[in-house]
Structure formats: C-alpha cells, structure tokens
Design an enzyme around this catalytic site. Structure first.
Site, PDB file in Angstrom:
ATOM      1  N   GLU A 133       8.896   2.893  15.142  1.00  0.00           N
ATOM      2  CA  GLU A 133       9.568   3.050  13.788  1.00  0.00           C
ATOM      3  C   GLU A 133       9.550   4.866  13.492  1.00  0.00           C
ATOM      4  O   GLU A 133       8.805   5.448  14.345  1.00  0.00           O
ATOM      5  CB  GLU A 133       8.681   2.707  12.639  1.00  0.00           C
ATOM      6  CG  GLU A 133       8.439   1.090  12.529  1.00  0.00           C
ATOM      7  CD  GLU A 133       8.432   0.672  11.302  1.00  0.00           C
ATOM      8  OE1 GLU A 133       9.022   0.416  10.619  1.00  0.00           O
ATOM      9  OE2 GLU A 133       7.274   0.175  11.110  1.00  0.00           O
ATOM     10  N   GLU A 151       4.279  -3.331  12.484  1.00  0.00           N
ATOM     11  CA  GLU A 151       3.187  -2.570  12.169  1.00  0.00           C
ATOM     12  C   GLU A 151       2.288  -3.224  11.377  1.00  0.00           C
ATOM     13  O   GLU A 151       2.511  -3.601  10.439  1.00  0.00           O
ATOM     14  CB  GLU A 151       3.485  -1.216  11.461  1.00  0.00           C
ATOM     15  CG  GLU A 151       4.551  -0.171  11.959  1.00  0.00           C
ATOM     16  CD  GLU A 151       4.430   0.155  13.587  1.00  0.00           C
ATOM     17  OE1 GLU A 151       3.126   0.129  14.016  1.00  0.00           O
ATOM     18  OE2 GLU A 151       5.369   0.328  14.571  1.00  0.00           O
ATOM     19  N   LYS A 161      12.324  -7.963   1.628  1.00  0.00           N
ATOM     20  CA  LYS A 161      11.332  -8.764   0.644  1.00  0.00           C
ATOM     21  C   LYS A 161      10.172  -7.752   0.796  1.00  0.00           C
ATOM     22  O   LYS A 161       9.535  -7.669   1.523  1.00  0.00           O
ATOM     23  CB  LYS A 161      11.158 -10.048   1.450  1.00  0.00           C
ATOM     24  CG  LYS A 161      10.664 -11.171   0.481  1.00  0.00           C
ATOM     25  CD  LYS A 161       8.985 -11.701   0.454  1.00  0.00           C
ATOM     26  CE  LYS A 161       7.833 -11.138   0.806  1.00  0.00           C
ATOM     27  NZ  LYS A 161       6.978 -10.819  -0.395  1.00  0.00           N
ATOM     28  N   CYS A 192      -3.182   1.857   6.600  1.00  0.00           N
ATOM     29  CA  CYS A 192      -3.426   1.216   8.097  1.00  0.00           C
ATOM     30  C   CYS A 192      -3.883   2.268   9.160  1.00  0.00           C
ATOM     31  O   CYS A 192      -4.196   2.264  10.148  1.00  0.00           O
ATOM     32  CB  CYS A 192      -1.981   0.775   8.488  1.00  0.00           C
ATOM     33  SG  CYS A 192      -0.591   1.795   8.418  1.00  0.00           S
ATOM     34  N   ASN A 197       0.915  -1.229   0.095  1.00  0.00           N
ATOM     35  CA  ASN A 197      -0.093   0.083  -0.035  1.00  0.00           C
ATOM     36  C   ASN A 197       0.927   1.171   0.129  1.00  0.00           C
ATOM     37  O   ASN A 197       0.479   2.424  -0.420  1.00  0.00           O
ATOM     38  CB  ASN A 197      -0.967  -0.043   1.255  1.00  0.00           C
ATOM     39  CG  ASN A 197      -0.038  -0.029   2.480  1.00  0.00           C
ATOM     40  OD1 ASN A 197       0.576  -0.608   2.616  1.00  0.00           O
ATOM     41  ND2 ASN A 197      -1.043   0.456   3.467  1.00  0.00           N
TER      42      ASN A 197
HETATM   43  P1  NDP Z   1       0.405  -9.612   4.158  1.00  0.00           P
HETATM   44  O1  NDP Z   1       0.332  -9.426   5.673  1.00  0.00           O
HETATM   45  O2  NDP Z   1       0.061 -11.011   3.691  1.00  0.00           O
HETATM   46  O3  NDP Z   1       1.665  -9.006   3.495  1.00  0.00           O
HETATM   47  C1  NDP Z   1       2.522  -8.139   4.006  1.00  0.00           C
HETATM   48  C2  NDP Z   1       4.039  -8.684   3.540  1.00  0.00           C
HETATM   49  O4  NDP Z   1       4.364  -9.633   4.031  1.00  0.00           O
HETATM   50  C3  NDP Z   1       4.259  -8.900   1.968  1.00  0.00           C
HETATM   51  O5  NDP Z   1       5.586  -8.414   1.867  1.00  0.00           O
HETATM   52  C4  NDP Z   1       4.043 -10.272   2.100  1.00  0.00           C
HETATM   53  O6  NDP Z   1       4.418 -10.898   0.837  1.00  0.00           O
HETATM   54  C5  NDP Z   1       4.664 -10.662   3.182  1.00  0.00           C
HETATM   55  N1  NDP Z   1       4.153 -11.945   3.755  1.00  0.00           N
HETATM   56  C6  NDP Z   1       2.927 -12.713   3.646  1.00  0.00           C
HETATM   57  N2  NDP Z   1       2.999 -13.885   4.323  1.00  0.00           N
HETATM   58  C7  NDP Z   1       4.470 -13.850   4.868  1.00  0.00           C
HETATM   59  C8  NDP Z   1       5.000 -15.104   5.578  1.00  0.00           C
HETATM   60  N3  NDP Z   1       4.388 -15.995   6.014  1.00  0.00           N
HETATM   61  N4  NDP Z   1       6.235 -14.501   5.775  1.00  0.00           N
HETATM   62  C9  NDP Z   1       6.898 -13.606   5.621  1.00  0.00           C
HETATM   63  N5  NDP Z   1       6.192 -12.455   4.771  1.00  0.00           N
HETATM   64  C10 NDP Z   1       5.086 -12.878   4.511  1.00  0.00           C
HETATM   65  O7  NDP Z   1      -0.741  -8.460   3.768  1.00  0.00           O
HETATM   66  P2  NDP Z   1      -1.607  -8.630   2.307  1.00  0.00           P
HETATM   67  O8  NDP Z   1      -0.887  -8.183   1.493  1.00  0.00           O
HETATM   68  O9  NDP Z   1      -2.044 -10.047   1.944  1.00  0.00           O
HETATM   69  O10 NDP Z   1      -3.052  -7.705   2.880  1.00  0.00           O
HETATM   70  C11 NDP Z   1      -3.957  -8.472   3.526  1.00  0.00           C
HETATM   71  C12 NDP Z   1      -4.497  -7.414   4.540  1.00  0.00           C
HETATM   72  O11 NDP Z   1      -3.326  -7.177   5.455  1.00  0.00           O
HETATM   73  C13 NDP Z   1      -5.140  -6.267   3.875  1.00  0.00           C
HETATM   74  O12 NDP Z   1      -6.383  -6.315   3.420  1.00  0.00           O
HETATM   75  C14 NDP Z   1      -4.991  -5.359   5.297  1.00  0.00           C
HETATM   76  O13 NDP Z   1      -5.949  -5.552   6.158  1.00  0.00           O
HETATM   77  C15 NDP Z   1      -3.685  -5.723   5.984  1.00  0.00           C
HETATM   78  N6  NDP Z   1      -2.453  -5.167   5.483  1.00  0.00           N
HETATM   79  C16 NDP Z   1      -2.127  -4.045   6.335  1.00  0.00           C
HETATM   80  C17 NDP Z   1      -0.898  -3.125   5.993  1.00  0.00           C
HETATM   81  C18 NDP Z   1      -0.633  -2.287   7.121  1.00  0.00           C
HETATM   82  O14 NDP Z   1      -0.086  -0.995   6.427  1.00  0.00           O
HETATM   83  N7  NDP Z   1      -0.812  -2.063   8.114  1.00  0.00           N
HETATM   84  C19 NDP Z   1      -0.496  -3.281   4.925  1.00  0.00           C
HETATM   85  C20 NDP Z   1      -0.709  -4.340   4.085  1.00  0.00           C
HETATM   86  C21 NDP Z   1      -1.826  -5.083   4.403  1.00  0.00           C
HETATM   87  P3  NDP Z   1       3.576 -11.154  -0.651  1.00  0.00           P
HETATM   88  O15 NDP Z   1       2.549 -10.001  -0.534  1.00  0.00           O
HETATM   89  O16 NDP Z   1       4.595 -10.841  -1.453  1.00  0.00           O
HETATM   90  O17 NDP Z   1       3.127 -12.561  -0.621  1.00  0.00           O
END
Ligand code: NDP
Length: 483
Positions: A460, A248, A173, A282, A150
């Site tokens: 952070e 976060e 990553k 967020c 995002n």
């Molecule tokens: P995720 O938590 O899945 O992804 C965030 C990051 O973590 C990405 O780089 C993702 O990789 C990585 N990741 C996913 N699974 C693992 C794992 N098992 N071990 C290590 N790293 C991992 O969020 P999503 O993108 O799927 O979004 C889903 C929901 O999460 C959203 O709808 C929102 O509610 C929340 N979210 C909150 C954010 C915030 O700013 N607080 C930001 C993004 C999401 P990859 O995507 O490449 O698989």
C-alpha cells in the site's frame, strides 16, 4: 427526533433496516450518533451503481479527476481540527493524534491527486517488423475497502485516494465502532464532481455486510486492514471469485535496544511506540528486546515513564493516552494481563482498569518484565497498552529474537553503531525497519506493508499502490505503410 446518519449508495443518502448507537469511549454518557446499517439489497444496488459509475469516471479528463482529489484533501486538511475532534471523540485517541490523523489523511488525497497526472507508460517494438507495442495501466474496476477502527480516517484514505486516482469505483465498509468519521469523510467526497455510484458508503457489521460484500463476484478487488483471522477468511472468499486482494493485518513488532544506544532516546522511542494510540496500532512496539548491559537502567526509566503517563479523556488537554476503543477490546486486554502473569511474566506497572471522572474504557499502560519470546504475550498481537521486555546477551541474539515471529510488519533498533544499524536494516525480516525511531509512524509517499502473516498482496501507499489498483494492458499496433 434522532438524526440517523445514513449510507451513501448510488449517489443518494439512504436509510437501512436497522441502526446502531456509537458512544464515546472516553465518556459513555456521550452519544456520538446513531448510524444506519446497510441491507443486502442496498449492497447489490451499490455494486451495480459502482460498475456503471466506474466506466464514466475512467473517461473523465485527467485534470477533472485531479481536481476532485485535491478538493477532498484540501478540505480535510482545512477541517483537521473539527474532524480530528470527532475522530478522537469516537475512537479515543488524544486530540493531537486525532487532528494529526485527519491532516495526514488529507495528504493522501493531495499526494494521489498528483499521481493522476503521472501517466508515462512503456512502449516497445514488436519482434514482428512494422508492429509497435504500447503497455499501459487501466483501472482494476470496482474495489471494496474494508477498514479498521484504530485509524478510521487515515487507513481508509490511504486506500480510497489511490483507488479513485487510478480510476476505480469504491464500496467502503468502515468498522462499525467508528462510523462517525466514515460519514464525515463520505460527506466531503459526496459533494464532489463525481458520477453517482462512484463512491459508496455501506455501514454494517463485518460478519454480515462485510462478509456479503467480500463474497460478491461483482468485485474486482478488495483492500482490507484488520485482524489475521478475518483477513484469512476474506482471502478465501476472494480466491473463489479470483478477486484481487491486498491485506494488512496484525504484527508483533520488536524494538531492539543495544548496549551502545542513547538510553533516553531509546526510552522515548519505546514509550511512544508501545503506548501511542493506546497501543492499538499494527505498528506498536510490543516486544522490547534489550541488551543485558543496559537492561536494568532501561527498565527503570521505561517503567518510570509508563507510570508518569497521563491517561484521560481524549479531548482533555494534557491527556497522553486515551481510553481503549471498546468494552470488548478492554476485556481482551485485561485477559492478556492475566495470561502474561500466568505464564510467568512480572507486571512491573499498569495493566489495570482505571476509574476516572468520566465513565470510559480506561486502562493504565503496562510493562511486563522477565519475559521470553516463546510466551504467548510475545507471540500474539495484543493490540493493547501493554509491552514486554525480553533480555538478550548480544546483538546477534537480539536480531534472532526480532525475527522469531510469524509476523513481519515493523522492527526497530536503538543503537549508535553504524555497523549494527546497517546490518539490522538489511537482515530484519520485516517490511518496514526503523533506526533510532519508534516502530510506529510512517510516511505517505513510500510503500507500507509487511511479511509473513502481517501482509498479503501488493504494498500500500506511495507509487507502489498502483500495482494493486491498476491492471496492465499490452496493445500491439500495426500501422501499415504510408501511401
Ligand atoms: P476485525 O478484523 O474484525 O475488523 C476489521 C474490519 O473488518 C472491520 O471493518 C470489520 O467490521 C470487518 N470485518 C469483520 N469481519 C468481517 C468479515 N467476515 N468479512 C468482511 N469484513 C469483516 O478486527 P477487530 O476490529 O475485531 O479487532 C480485533 C483485533 O484485530 C484487534 O485486537 C487487533 O489485534 C486486530 N486489528 C488489527 C488492525 C491493524 O491495523 N492491523 C486493525 C484492527 C484490528 P466491523 O468491525 O464493523 O464488524
């Protein structure tokens, strides 16, 4: 032949065993690029190279390190138009937001460039005669940075910049949904005067590359931004290795609109906080807690404002809200609309998939009315252009609803009363509080983070980032007696 964007490992651009395609969510016929995925062996190479490079980087003279961070930040700010266009193309936020994000990301690097020189430590006399004590901070070591889609450039930068400034090596990553911005930032870092392996880009699926990375005992620290379930899993993996973590995660931010508020200002704040970045923040204002005395007037203006918002292609002039980032996120958003209706909320506007000139993941901004704080739409993070209005009868009730959540990132109040603003600032159980400002939008030189399930570990940003990226060493020195 397709130009496949590669990972940057141990100072080299390397291809992995597979690739993914990245498409523009504003126009699915636009292929942003093809991106390699890291193998397990490449991850191991990066971890080894990082440990070697970190020792060398920690020995660089301060001004040499500072020059690297300044060069990265300045280039990002100079190229904000170009890199912001790429970011908006792959993530879907309107161009002004994309450019603003890249510029802000550059400021993280220039800010932490100056922190490199802030070297004053502590000293003390020992309780033993003739012994002095020197307390100083050292780099924590090799840091994994796992960032979301995002804010693909800003979130990564507010982690990478302090990590490097305080002398650490990085394995980054990024989210697989936004790899183009990650490669662009890595290209800038790669050409600097840094040891090979100090900074590594390892693209790949979170469940594979990310999971393998966070389980590595070779890591000293992990900084993560993303969802609560993934954060919980990372924390569990980290604790097994006693790896330091900072995370976060989600939130359910509330904006309280009081009966004494400047209503036009409150509506502007609510619209910006709820629908900026297509609600995928967020810090988004997803609960609007409104005093009954101004409820009807506020709602009328809010719904009119939401209906008037121009949803469109992120790169087209006049677009106020771009598409949702992905098919999966859009499907999830639409299911929240159904859940809201099923639990009795009234959808006053929006919440629908839109068909525009381009084939993209467009959705109209939605406002739920008549909601209560126990509804699931007010308990769970939706990460969607959806917001709920909760009517309350008093300031005290508003504060209690604001605090009735398991999250705690940001809360805001719209009021002209100094007494209420002050009381709210001191009693809202969130890491960030805003008064007459949107819940979204924070500065780079001060701490950022939340309470409850929103954050875990040290804060952070600003100087507080030092607590995560350094370890404290206490040295005892007996100088002896001069001849
Ligand atoms: P995720 O938590 O899945 O992804 C965030 C990051 O973590 C990405 O780089 C993702 O990789 C990585 N990741 C996913 N699974 C693992 C794992 N098992 N071990 C290590 N790293 C991992 O969020 P999503 O993108 O799927 O979004 C889903 C929901 O999460 C959203 O709808 C929102 O509610 C929340 N979210 C909150 C954010 C915030 O700013 N607080 C930001 C993004 C999401 P990859 O995507 O490449 O698989």
């Amino acid at each position: 032949m397709t130009d496949i964007k590669r990972n940057f490992i141990a100072g080299e651009w390397v291809a992995g065993p597979s690739e993914i395609e990245n498409r523009n969510p504003s126009d699915l016929s636009d292929l942003v690029g093809t991106f390699t995925q890291a193998s397990a062996a490449q991850l191991d190479d990066a971890l080894e190279a990082a440990a070697r490079a970190q020792a060398e980087w920690a020995g660089y003279a301060l001004e040499r390190k500072q020059a690297v961070l300044l060069a990265i930040g300045n280039e990002m700010m100079e190229r904000a138009e170009e890199l912001g266009t790429l970011l908006s193309r792959e993530e879907g936020k309107p161009l002004a937001e994309g450019k603003g994000e890249v510029f802000r990301a550059g400021q993280f690097f220039t800010y932490y460039a100056h922190e490199v020189l802030r070297q004053l430590g502590e000293n003390a006399d020992s309780v033993r005669a003739g012994v002095e004590i020197d307390v100083r901070r050292e780099p924590v070591g090799v840091v994994a940075i796992i960032s979301p889609w995002n804010f693909p450039t800003a979130t990564a930068s507010w982690k990478i910049a302090p990590a490097l400034a305080y002398g650490n090596a990085v394995l980054w990553k990024p989210a697989n949904v936004t790899p183009a911005s990650a490669v662009a930032l890595t290209e800038i870092i790669a050409k600097q005067d840094i040891p090979a392996g100090l900074f590594n880009l390892v693209m790949g699926a979170g469940s594979e590359v990310g999971q393998r990375l966070v389980e590595s005992p070779k890591l000293d620290a992990i900084s993560f931004t993303g969802s609560v379930p993934v954060g919980r899993g990372i924390a569990q993996a980290a604790v097994g290795n006693f790896t330091r973590v900072q995370m976060e995660m989600g939130s359910k931010n509330a904006l309280a609109v009081m009966d004494d508020a400047d209503l036009d200002l409150a509506v502007t704040i609510a619209l910006g906080g709820a629908f900026g970045g297509t609600g995928q923040k967020c810090t988004a204002s997803s609960r609007l807690i409104v005093h009954e005395a101004v409820h009807d007037a506020f709602v009328e203006k809010l719904v009119a404002g939401a209906k008037a918002m121009k949803v469109g292609h992120a790169l087209e002039p006049g677009t106020q809200m771009g598409p949702v980032v992905s098919e999966g996120q859009l499907t999830e958003n639409l299911s929240w609309v159904e859940k809201g209706r099923a639990e009795g909320a009234e959808l006053a506007c929006g919440g629908e998939r839109l068909s525009l000139d381009h084939d993209g993941y467009y959705m109209s901004p939605g406002v739920f009315l008549g909601t209560t704080n126990d509804m699931e739409i007010n308990r769970e993070e939706m990460f969607a252009p959806l917001t709920s209005v909760i009517k309350v009868g008093s300031y005290d009730e508003a504060l209690s609803v604001v605090n009735d959540t398991r999250f705690g990132l940001v809360s805001g109040i719209a009021t002209t009363s100094l007494a209420r603003a002050t009381h709210f600032r001191r009693n809202a159980r969130t890491g960030v509080v805003t008064v007459n400002l949107p819940t979204a939008g924070t500065d780079y030189h001060v701490p950022f983070g939340g309470r409850g399930e929103s954050s875990y570990g040290p804060r952070e940003q600003g100087i507080h980032a030092r607590d995560f990226y350094t370890v404290v060493k206490t040295a005892y020195i007996s100088a002896g007696t001069p001849d």
